[in-house]
Every structure is written in C-alpha cells, then in structure tokens.
Scaffold this active site. Structure first.
Site, PDB file in Angstrom:
ATOM      1  N   ASP A  22     -10.923   4.794  13.652  1.00  0.00           N
ATOM      2  CA  ASP A  22     -12.332   4.688  14.045  1.00  0.00           C
ATOM      3  C   ASP A  22     -12.460   4.536  15.563  1.00  0.00           C
ATOM      4  O   ASP A  22     -13.361   5.088  16.180  1.00  0.00           O
ATOM      5  CB  ASP A  22     -12.995   3.493  13.342  1.00  0.00           C
ATOM      6  CG  ASP A  22     -13.315   3.800  11.877  1.00  0.00           C
ATOM      7  OD1 ASP A  22     -13.337   4.992  11.514  1.00  0.00           O
ATOM      8  OD2 ASP A  22     -13.536   2.852  11.109  1.00  0.00           O
ATOM      9  N   GLU A 100     -25.750  -0.244  -0.843  1.00  0.00           N
ATOM     10  CA  GLU A 100     -24.597  -0.147  -1.746  1.00  0.00           C
ATOM     11  C   GLU A 100     -23.369  -0.622  -1.002  1.00  0.00           C
ATOM     12  O   GLU A 100     -23.314  -0.535   0.214  1.00  0.00           O
ATOM     13  CB  GLU A 100     -24.360   1.326  -2.156  1.00  0.00           C
ATOM     14  CG  GLU A 100     -25.555   1.962  -2.797  1.00  0.00           C
ATOM     15  CD  GLU A 100     -25.353   3.460  -3.066  1.00  0.00           C
ATOM     16  OE1 GLU A 100     -24.238   3.961  -2.846  1.00  0.00           O
ATOM     17  OE2 GLU A 100     -26.326   4.096  -3.484  1.00  0.00           O
ATOM     18  N   LYS A 102     -19.603  -0.003   0.285  1.00  0.00           N
ATOM     19  CA  LYS A 102     -18.827   1.209   0.577  1.00  0.00           C
ATOM     20  C   LYS A 102     -17.443   1.027  -0.044  1.00  0.00           C
ATOM     21  O   LYS A 102     -16.630   0.238   0.438  1.00  0.00           O
ATOM     22  CB  LYS A 102     -18.733   1.425   2.088  1.00  0.00           C
ATOM     23  CG  LYS A 102     -18.142   2.770   2.451  1.00  0.00           C
ATOM     24  CD  LYS A 102     -18.306   3.024   3.946  1.00  0.00           C
ATOM     25  CE  LYS A 102     -17.834   4.393   4.361  1.00  0.00           C
ATOM     26  NZ  LYS A 102     -16.462   4.698   3.997  1.00  0.00           N
ATOM     27  N   ASP A 104     -13.740   1.547  -1.004  1.00  0.00           N
ATOM     28  CA  ASP A 104     -12.616   2.118  -0.261  1.00  0.00           C
ATOM     29  C   ASP A 104     -11.740   2.923  -1.219  1.00  0.00           C
ATOM     30  O   ASP A 104     -10.753   2.437  -1.751  1.00  0.00           O
ATOM     31  CB  ASP A 104     -11.820   0.996   0.411  1.00  0.00           C
ATOM     32  CG  ASP A 104     -11.046   1.511   1.609  1.00  0.00           C
ATOM     33  OD1 ASP A 104     -11.186   2.703   1.940  1.00  0.00           O
ATOM     34  OD2 ASP A 104     -10.306   0.718   2.202  1.00  0.00           O
ATOM     35  N   TYR A 226     -16.982   5.250  -9.545  1.00  0.00           N
ATOM     36  CA  TYR A 226     -18.414   4.951  -9.509  1.00  0.00           C
ATOM     37  C   TYR A 226     -19.124   6.128  -8.857  1.00  0.00           C
ATOM     38  O   TYR A 226     -18.677   6.645  -7.831  1.00  0.00           O
ATOM     39  CB  TYR A 226     -18.716   3.684  -8.684  1.00  0.00           C
ATOM     40  CG  TYR A 226     -18.423   2.385  -9.391  1.00  0.00           C
ATOM     41  CD1 TYR A 226     -18.631   2.244 -10.761  1.00  0.00           C
ATOM     42  CD2 TYR A 226     -17.953   1.284  -8.663  1.00  0.00           C
ATOM     43  CE1 TYR A 226     -18.370   1.038 -11.403  1.00  0.00           C
ATOM     44  CE2 TYR A 226     -17.685   0.076  -9.298  1.00  0.00           C
ATOM     45  CZ  TYR A 226     -17.889  -0.037 -10.672  1.00  0.00           C
ATOM     46  OH  TYR A 226     -17.629  -1.218 -11.297  1.00  0.00           O
ATOM     47  N   LYS A 318     -19.673  -0.367   8.910  1.00  0.00           N
ATOM     48  CA  LYS A 318     -18.256  -0.661   8.651  1.00  0.00           C
ATOM     49  C   LYS A 318     -17.914  -2.089   9.061  1.00  0.00           C
ATOM     50  O   LYS A 318     -18.245  -2.534  10.170  1.00  0.00           O
ATOM     51  CB  LYS A 318     -17.373   0.309   9.441  1.00  0.00           C
ATOM     52  CG  LYS A 318     -17.534   1.758   8.998  1.00  0.00           C
ATOM     53  CD  LYS A 318     -16.535   2.138   7.923  1.00  0.00           C
ATOM     54  CE  LYS A 318     -15.265   2.541   8.536  1.00  0.00           C
ATOM     55  NZ  LYS A 318     -14.521   3.640   8.116  1.00  0.00           N
ATOM     56  N   CYS A 412      23.549 -21.280   5.722  1.00  0.00           N
ATOM     57  CA  CYS A 412      22.332 -21.794   6.371  1.00  0.00           C
ATOM     58  C   CYS A 412      22.381 -21.550   7.877  1.00  0.00           C
ATOM     59  O   CYS A 412      23.343 -21.952   8.537  1.00  0.00           O
ATOM     60  CB  CYS A 412      22.189 -23.281   6.081  1.00  0.00           C
ATOM     61  SG  CYS A 412      20.801 -24.022   6.941  1.00  0.00           S
ATOM     62  N   CYS A 415      22.543 -25.298   9.544  1.00  0.00           N
ATOM     63  CA  CYS A 415      23.672 -26.226   9.429  1.00  0.00           C
ATOM     64  C   CYS A 415      24.948 -25.570   8.922  1.00  0.00           C
ATOM     65  O   CYS A 415      25.992 -26.218   8.857  1.00  0.00           O
ATOM     66  CB  CYS A 415      23.294 -27.401   8.530  1.00  0.00           C
ATOM     67  SG  CYS A 415      23.181 -26.951   6.790  1.00  0.00           S
ATOM     68  N   CYS A 431      19.224 -24.273   1.046  1.00  0.00           N
ATOM     69  CA  CYS A 431      20.315 -24.946   1.731  1.00  0.00           C
ATOM     70  C   CYS A 431      20.491 -26.285   1.003  1.00  0.00           C
ATOM     71  O   CYS A 431      19.557 -27.076   0.936  1.00  0.00           O
ATOM     72  CB  CYS A 431      19.950 -25.164   3.199  1.00  0.00           C
ATOM     73  SG  CYS A 431      21.025 -26.363   3.992  1.00  0.00           S
ATOM     74  N   CYS A 437      20.674 -31.405   7.138  1.00  0.00           N
ATOM     75  CA  CYS A 437      20.457 -30.079   7.725  1.00  0.00           C
ATOM     76  C   CYS A 437      19.349 -30.245   8.773  1.00  0.00           C
ATOM     77  O   CYS A 437      18.233 -30.672   8.439  1.00  0.00           O
ATOM     78  CB  CYS A 437      20.029 -29.087   6.651  1.00  0.00           C
ATOM     79  SG  CYS A 437      19.419 -27.541   7.352  1.00  0.00           S
TER      80      CYS A 437
HETATM   81  S1  IVH Z   1     -22.689   8.315  -0.022  1.00  0.00           S
HETATM   82  C1  IVH Z   1     -24.152  12.049   1.836  1.00  0.00           C
HETATM   83  N1  IVH Z   1     -22.094   5.933  -0.992  1.00  0.00           N
HETATM   84  O1  IVH Z   1     -17.509   6.980   2.109  1.00  0.00           O
HETATM   85  C2  IVH Z   1     -23.593  10.724   1.618  1.00  0.00           C
HETATM   86  N2  IVH Z   1     -20.377   7.194   0.043  1.00  0.00           N
HETATM   87  O2  IVH Z   1     -17.235   7.534   4.954  1.00  0.00           O
HETATM   88  C3  IVH Z   1     -22.294  10.780   0.969  1.00  0.00           C
HETATM   89  N3  IVH Z   1     -18.189   6.127   0.009  1.00  0.00           N
HETATM   90  O3  IVH Z   1     -17.350  10.444   1.766  1.00  0.00           O
HETATM   91  C4  IVH Z   1     -21.661   9.503   0.737  1.00  0.00           C
HETATM   92  N4  IVH Z   1     -18.800   4.319  -1.074  1.00  0.00           N
HETATM   93  O4  IVH Z   1     -16.346   9.014  -0.112  1.00  0.00           O
HETATM   94  C5  IVH Z   1     -21.640   7.031  -0.350  1.00  0.00           C
HETATM   95  N5  IVH Z   1     -21.680   3.866  -1.944  1.00  0.00           N
HETATM   96  C6  IVH Z   1     -21.245   4.944  -1.300  1.00  0.00           C
HETATM   97  C7  IVH Z   1     -19.904   5.087  -0.927  1.00  0.00           C
HETATM   98  C8  IVH Z   1     -19.512   6.241  -0.227  1.00  0.00           C
HETATM   99  C9  IVH Z   1     -17.794   4.962  -0.516  1.00  0.00           C
HETATM  100  C10 IVH Z   1     -17.309   7.071   0.729  1.00  0.00           C
HETATM  101  C11 IVH Z   1     -17.557   8.523   0.371  1.00  0.00           C
HETATM  102  C12 IVH Z   1     -17.888   9.179   1.669  1.00  0.00           C
HETATM  103  C13 IVH Z   1     -17.263   8.235   2.674  1.00  0.00           C
HETATM  104  C14 IVH Z   1     -17.878   8.361   4.044  1.00  0.00           C
END
Ligand code: IVH
Length: 684
Positions: A22, A100, A102, A104, A226, A318, A412, A415, A431, A437
């Site tokens: 990033d 929502e 994000k 990983d 999801y 992020k 050890c 010692c 030990c 020791c």
């Molecule tokens: S929406 C047009 N919602 O993050 C919008 N993405 O860094 C498309 N990701 O490619 C993404 N959780 O793979 C959306 N709640 C969420 C997400 C999410 C994870 C991922 C997704 C996206 C990437 C972008």
C-alpha cells in the site's frame, strides 16, 4: 512493485507485506499526481491481479472493479464529500450508507445460468479471470443451484476466505505432515520434499487452497464465502433498489452473506462502525483488513459511476498493517525462570502495529520446524494489537541457498548442564540445574522484584544479573541478607569516584528489601516461583493456608481439595517443598526477618480491626492500588472478596465504582467512602 504484485496474485506467495505494498502504491500515486504523463499503463490504473496461466481464462459478464483505499478519517470524509457534492447528502441518507467489514480473502465471481452454477472465476485483471469452477464446486458454502424464483442469469461477487480457526487447524495438520516427512527424509538421507507445509495467514491459505490443480485438495480445505456485490442479473430491473435488499435476496437464494453489515444514516455513524470493528478486529471469525463503505442506493451508484479501476460509490477504509516482513538474523535460546529452554527469533528491527520488534519467541524446536523457518530467511512477522509478536513463517521464494537450519543446543547456554525434557513426551526441554544455573537464578530474582510478586522497583533484570554475575548471592535465599558490605564488592553498585560508597539506587535496593519483608503472604508465595503459582492462583492458596508453615504441612490431598487449587497445582506445591534447598530459602528468609504469613500472630504489628468481616473494594482508593487496598483489608484480619452479596459486611467505594455500589445500596450494606478507608482500617 510489479514483482511483488505478481508474487501476491499469481503465486499466492507474497514477498512483501500488504502494508508495504500500500505504501508503494501511495508513493506512485503521489508521483503520478505531479507527472500525469507517467500514469499510462501504470499499476495504479489497473485492477489488482492478473489471470495466471494455470487455469483457463474466463471473461466476466461485467467487469469486476477494485476499491480505492483511504487510511484516515479525513480521507474517508473527503471521499464522502465528493459523493455528497455529486448527488446530495439527503439522497444518500435516504437509503443510507452501507457499512461492511473488508474480508481478507480473495474475490470470486459466480455465474448462475438457469439457476445452475455455470462458472466460478477469480478476479484476474477485472475483465478476465481464472476458471476455478471445478474447485469452487467443492466449497460447501456455495450453492450449486438457486431456487426456482431466481432469475435466469445471476452474477454475484463475493469473497472466498478461511476462518481463523480453520486456518489454524490447517497449519497444525500441515505441521504434523512436515514432521512426518522430515523424519522419513532424515531416515532416508534425503532432502525434505519441495511442497508447502505452512501458510503465513488465512488469506494465503484461502488463495492457495482455491488455486489447486487437484479439486480434491480444495475439497479437503475448509473455505468460506460471503457475497458482497452483483454483476449482471437478468429480469430483476427494479427488484432491488438498494444493495442491502440485494443481500437479502441473495440470502433467500441460499448465498451466504456477511453478518457484519450495517446500514447507517450519517457519516458519524459510518465512523463509529469503522472504530467498532477496529476494536473487534480480532474477535471476528475471519480476518478483516478494513471496512468497506458503500452508497446503498443502486440508482445513485449508477449516477456516480466508476473510474477505470474503482467505483466512486464505494471505498475501503484500511486498518494499519499488522504484518510485515523482516530478516531472521539468528535463532538464539533463552533459559527461563523454571529452566525451560526456549528458542527465539532475532530479527532485523522492524515497526509493526505501532512498535519496533526485534525478538519473538519460537517456543520450542518442534515449533521452529513446524514453521519451517531457516536462519537467514525473510520471515513474515505479525503483531496483532497489543498481542505478543509472532513469526508466522518464511517467504520461501526469497531464499538464495545461504539459509541454514536451526539446531537446538544439547547443553544449557548459561551453565553448561545437559538439557532434557522433564517427561519423555514433553516438547519443551529444560536445564535441570535449577538452583544455581545463572540464567534461571537471574530470572527468578527479577521475578521476585516484579509487580506480580514483591514489587521491588530496584530489583529488575539488570540488578539481578549483577547480583548473580558478581557472585553476591548463591541463590535467592541470600536476597534478604544483602547488606552494604556485600554490595560494595561489585562496582556496579558503587560510586565511580568513590568506590567505598554505594550508589543511590543501591542504597534504595537495601531499603526496598527491608520494606518488602512485611509483604502480604500471597506476594511471598508468588515470589517463590513454585510452578503454576502466580498472581491468579496465590490468593486461593493463601486464603486456605495463611502461612508458609501451614502450607508446608499440608498434604497433596488437602491442597487439591481447596477451591481454586486442584490436583496439578497441589502436586507442584508438594514437589516444591520436597526439595531441601527450597526449604532453605524459606528458613533463610524467615531468619532475615521476612514474615511469610498473614495470620494475626505472625503480624503483631497490625491490629486486626477487620477480623471476621467480609469487605469489597470497588473503584479507586487514593494511595492504594486495587491489590494494595485488598491486601490492606487482609492484613487487618478481614476477608477481601470481589462480589457484593448479603454476606458482605462493608463496601469501600472509590471513584469509578459501578454496579457493585448500586447493589450494596440495594442490599443496605455499610458503605465506606474511599476517603475514609484509612480510618476504616484503623477503627474497623
Ligand atoms: S465490494 C465494486 N465489499 O476487497 C466494489 N469488496 O480491495 C467491489 N473485499 O476486490 C468490492 N470485502 O475482493 C467489497 N465487503 C466487501 C469486501 C470486498 C473484501 C475485497 C474484494 C475487492 C477488494 C478490494
């Protein structure tokens, strides 16, 4: 950066951390802002990954976009204000901001035609992805068919991920497999097979499991999914105006949707959501690296549109990175308070989650092998919140052949005694030279000085080392016999320009030791380094056996019968007293004037004003720590408990007192304001 991107997307084997990546993107964006002519074809203009060659290419029905990232409240606000300027705040608030987490994981595009799963593809470059249909069919969470009322064409997007618990179980199982292969390879005089035995984090595990050539392997891995968006959906015009309604529809069709989603009406609430999940980040069942904020109204999404790589109607906030890569310079071994010999990583210092880290425990030899790290490796290091730093594993692709395997010492390092496990199948080795020791003694001494034990500020690791290395004591039994003449033998404790005089801290050490002789019994008990006795368990033991004499006389069965003690602790206490030099410590401490008892007869100096009373202390009492206030109650003959009941005789109420105060009032129990605590101790 291009190389790093390939390593991440094409090989599921990142060579730098997400945070570092990033940072590169931001640097490049800053340069391109100044020199726009450079941005043509730049990674900043493209959606993340590329289609890898191993799976057939699939063209998505609609392009899969990525998300723009923001890293601060100000940047989030700036994004929101651009959207507000374009379509108006009231219009957005109407359907709300969709918040929502994000996830990983990795993006997946699913196409259902005539209600049957037709294809599943990774994001790839956003236009073309990789066909992973065969593997996706093995994921239980993803429905293979949709119900009758679903439209003919449904393209949904979502995230494939691995729950933290499933990831840990997978790595543990792979570690066992590695052990087995390791033993077999060693027996056959061969190298370990070149296969993967470890995933650095759940994301890599999910990616590695999804992109398997053999769907059977994917099937054996627990992957989750999801849904978080839609591509082409036929005959649904007007069926859902809001993305959140789309999720409800998807859920009805049997597609999993995230429980960590909320529609809010204002930016202030968006920010609350961001902060809430920053705190709960590690309590969710899967890893998150931020929050995604979306404008919920589908018509507004359309109006706002997208740039070449990301929509204007959504943004990713992020969280700061918690994983970095660094060089493993060496693996050293330390000897702990109880003799346990622990390998630990010595790394090039690196900043992670707000602090600089250069050491991390590797627990034992089996763990070093399970992680598969070699000295000289670039390793992935994780520090989650205020959690202890952990080496996750090596970046195998960065090896150049100069790395070497760690071997556990047989003797050890402090010692020279021969190391061995205490019991045959123990993973830890120890030990056995517990009494003398130097490393063990230094650790025990500084533990005596620690807050949990006698809380002697001047007795830390450095002082303990000087006392032991200078030969000023044989073991901790001599601690309370230290005097000026003894300390003067080590220049560390004397003035530089007047070696016949003690330094101020050295004088203070003697004063502190004198004062510590009347510490509460629980503290002495903790200070003895009896296995399994610590701050948490000592009070239960001391309450049942309020003097060292009573404790030494107790049988294992009597000990085990005490609430909060149990058989393991009982055994450890009995074993400890069976050792003659342990009894000598007690004899020496008592001879030096230490009072190892809470009983009234042993403390004639403290009047037993609270004898027979049960007292609860709640909130802060000026001049006392929480433990200190409870200890004062005990020293005056009272019983200190944590909860208020009809049996409570008095409740001491300080600032910050909560429900315990209310309960005391409701039960009509005597209330002692914190300011009157000393008077209460004096007069009862
Ligand atoms: S929406 C047009 N919602 O993050 C919008 N993405 O860094 C498309 N990701 O490619 C993404 N959780 O793979 C959306 N709640 C969420 C997400 C999410 C994870 C991922 C997704 C996206 C990437 C972008």
């Amino acid at each position: 950066m291009i190389q790093a991107r390939e390593d991440y997307y094409l090989r599921d084997a990142p060579t730098i951390s997400d945070g570092e990546f990033d940072d590169y993107v931001r640097e490049l964006e800053a340069i391109e802002a100044e020199y726009p002519q450079l941005s043509d074809g730049s990674p900043t203009q493209q959606v993340g990954g590329w289609a890898a060659a191993t799976f057939a290419p699939v063209t998505h029905l609609q392009q899969l976009l990525s998300l723009d990232n923001v890293f601060s409240e100000g940047e989030l606000r700036a994004w929101a204000e651009r959207a507000i300027k374009a379509v108006g705040e009231a219009a957005i608030a109407e359907a709300g901001w969709l918040c929502e987490v994000k996830i990983d994981g990795l993006a997946l595009d699913l196409v259902y035609r005539n209600r049957k799963l037709e294809s599943a593809a990774t994001r790839g470059d956003g236009v073309t992805g990789e066909d992973v249909t065969g593997n996706v069919r093995t994921i239980a969470a993803i429905p293979k068919t949709l119900p009758k009322d679903a439209p003919d064409v449904v393209e949904v997007r979502g995230e494939v991920f691995m729950k933290v618990a499933d990831f840990e179980a997978l790595n543990a199982a792979m570690g066992i497999e590695r052990e087995r292969d390791f033993a077999a390879a060693k027996a056959a005089g061969k190298d370990l097979p070149k296969k993967r035995y470890f995933f650095a984090n759940p994301r890599n595990a999910a990616a590695g499991s999804l992109r398997q050539k053999d769907p059977k392997i994917t099937a054996s891995r627990k992957l989750s999914f999801y849904c978080h968006g839609f591509g082409e959906v036929s005959s649904l015009d007007g069926a859902f105006d809001r993305q959140s309604d789309g999720y409800e529809l998807a859920a009805r069709w049997g597609l999993p949707t995230s429980p960590y989603t909320k529609v809010v009406a204002s930016l202030a609430e968006v920010w609350e959501f961001v902060q809430r999940y920053a705190e709960q980040r590690h309590s969710l069942e899967h890893e998150i690296d931020g929050v995604v904020v979306k404008i919920n109204d589908r018509a507004l999404q359309e109006t706002l549109g997208a740039t070449s790589r990301a929509p204007r109607w959504a943004v990713a906030y992020k969280y700061p990175p918690e994983e970095v890569t660094t060089k493993l310079l060496d693996i050293e071994v330390g000897v702990g308070r109880t003799g346990r010999v622990t390998p630990y990583a010595v790394m090039e210092p690196v900043r992670v989650a707000g602090s600089t880290v250069e050491h991390a425990t590797l627990h034992n030899e089996t763990e070093v092998r399970r992680k598969g790290v070699l000295i000289g490796d670039t390793v992935v290091l994780r520090k989650a919140g205020d959690v202890i730093p952990e080496v996750l594993g090596p970046v195998e692709s960065l090896r150049d052949g100069s790395e070497r395997e760690f071997t556990m010492p047989t003797h050890c390092p402090s010692c020279g005694a021969e190391l061995k496990p205490e019991k045959e199948d123990d993973l830890d080795i120890r030990c056995p030279n517990q009494r003398s020791c130097p490393a063990q003694l230094i650790e025990r001494l500084s533990y005596i000085g620690s807050r949990a034990a006698l809380d002697i500020e001047t007795l830390g690791e450095r002082t303990a080392t000087e006392l032991v290395r200078g030969g000023l004591l044989g073991d901790e039994g001599d601690l309370f016999n230290l005097d000026a003449a003894t300390l003067l033998r080590n220049p560390f404790f004397t003035l530089k320009d007047d070696p016949g005089k003690l330094t101020k801290p050295a004088e203070q050490l003697l004063d502190n030791l004198e004062a510590a002789k009347t510490s509460p019994f629980t503290r002495f008990l903790t200070a003895l380094s009896i296995r399994h006795i610590g701050k948490g368990t000592a009070p239960a033991v001391a309450a049942a056996f309020p003097s060292i004499t009573a404790l030494a006389a107790a049988s294992t069965a009597e000990l085990a019968a005490v609430e909060g003690v149990g058989p393991i602790l009982a055994e450890a206490i009995t074993e400890w007293f069976a050792e003659p030099w342990h009894r000598e410590i007690i004899a020496k401490w008592e001879a030096a004037g230490c009072i190892l008892a809470d009983s009234p007869s042993a403390r004639p100096d403290v009047e037993q004003t609270l004898a027979g009373m049960t007292v609860v202390v709640t909130g802060t009492v000026p001049g006392y720590t929480r433990d200190g206030a409870n200890e004062a109650v005990i020293a005056h003959g009272g019983k200190a408990t944590g909860s208020v009941s009809a049996k409570t005789d008095a409740v001491v109420v300080g600032e910050g007192a909560g429900s315990k105060y209310d309960k005391a009032v409701a039960l009509g129990i005597r209330i002692i304001p914190a300011a009157d605590f000393d008077e209460f101790l004096r007069a009862g």
